[in-house]
Design a protein around this motif. Sequence first.
Motif, short mmCIF file in Angstrom:
data_model
loop_
_atom_site.label_atom_id
_atom_site.label_comp_id
_atom_site.label_asym_id
_atom_site.label_seq_id
_atom_site.Cartn_x
_atom_site.Cartn_y
_atom_site.Cartn_z
N ALA A 287 12.36 -23.51 42.13
CA ALA A 287 12.22 -23.29 40.70
C ALA A 287 13.47 -22.65 40.11
O ALA A 287 13.90 -22.99 39.00
N VAL A 288 14.08 -21.73 40.85
CA VAL A 288 15.28 -21.05 40.36
C VAL A 288 16.45 -22.03 40.28
O VAL A 288 17.19 -22.04 39.28
N THR A 289 16.64 -22.84 41.31
CA THR A 289 17.74 -23.81 41.27
C THR A 289 17.52 -24.84 40.17
O THR A 289 18.48 -25.28 39.53
N ALA A 290 16.26 -25.22 39.93
CA ALA A 290 15.97 -26.15 38.84
C ALA A 290 16.30 -25.50 37.50
O ALA A 290 16.92 -26.12 36.63
N ALA A 291 15.92 -24.24 37.33
CA ALA A 291 16.23 -23.53 36.09
C ALA A 291 17.73 -23.41 35.89
O ALA A 291 18.24 -23.43 34.76
N GLY A 292 18.48 -23.31 37.00
CA GLY A 292 19.93 -23.20 36.94
C GLY A 292 20.63 -24.44 36.42
O GLY A 292 21.80 -24.39 36.04
N GLU A 293 19.92 -25.56 36.39
CA GLU A 293 20.49 -26.77 35.79
C GLU A 293 20.57 -26.64 34.27
O GLU A 293 21.27 -27.42 33.62
N GLY A 294 19.83 -25.66 33.73
CA GLY A 294 19.93 -25.34 32.32
C GLY A 294 20.60 -23.98 32.17
O GLY A 294 21.62 -23.71 32.79
N THR A 295 19.99 -23.10 31.38
CA THR A 295 20.53 -21.76 31.16
C THR A 295 19.51 -20.71 31.61
O THR A 295 18.38 -20.69 31.10
N ILE A 296 19.91 -19.89 32.56
CA ILE A 296 19.07 -18.77 32.99
C ILE A 296 19.53 -17.53 32.23
O ILE A 296 20.70 -17.16 32.29
N HIS A 297 18.60 -16.88 31.54
CA HIS A 297 18.95 -15.70 30.75
C HIS A 297 18.97 -14.43 31.61
O HIS A 297 19.84 -13.57 31.42
#
Length: 271
Positions: free
Chosen positions: A131-141
């Motif tokens: 889930a974290v790597t998937a979120a990293g394809e966008g912007t992690i705040h």
Amino acid sequence: MPINQELRVGIAGLGAVGKTLARRLDDGIFGLRLAAIAVRDPAKAADTVAALKRPVPLVTLAELAEHADIVIECAPAHLVAEIAEPVLRAGKTLIVLSCGALLDRMDLVDLAREHGGQIIVPTGALLGLDAVTAAGEGTIHSVRMITRKPVRGLLGAPYLVDNNIRIEDVVEPIRVFSGSAREAAKGFPANLNVVVALALAGVGPDDTQLEIWADPELTRNTHLIEVDSDAASFSMSIQNIPTENPKTGRITAQSVLAALRKVRSPLRVGT
């Protein structure tokens, strides 16, 4: 490489995780064969090696790359570079458990790229890295983690020693650290590979924030992770059952086995 071609696996280190992996590989995993083991003290490893159904040679760290296509690092953090360099120069795969050591040796990633090798950091004691790597394809705040450990699992950590923090006799939970993943990796090299894996998957070691608590009532290592991104906000909590080594959870070895199975499985679930 054809999926039905057998891969040779080498293990560097025979602590709690290394012994478990050796036994499970010796029992048999499709497409994989335990090919060699490297340890600092062969005498201490003799009984474990002798108990294997399929004998394998004990070799030096430098020789592992000659015997294996995949090498699993299960050793103290200061040995990571010594294990990694010959494996990556040979264009082979290295599974790193002491991933905190990578923060000061990111040149190993360049070495892998140059020679066609690969470094794999398994999920280890942390759930949700997909889930974290998937979120990293966008912007992690933001990424924040709170770790609570039994007192004996933190004893001897360099950060505690250097700052004269005594936890042997605490009778209630005490926060012993608050800072970045990079700082935690230096101060707790045997304890916090989990937060380094989280940092590498997400916003990096300087922007991943961590608290560490010593709790005399706990018998399990617990981690709470909170992630906020433009795609999702999520939190994850896990309680890991320790091995005979209180610094290491049982799920760590199982995570490596799961990663190994994915290499040769005709069905792969998860990124």
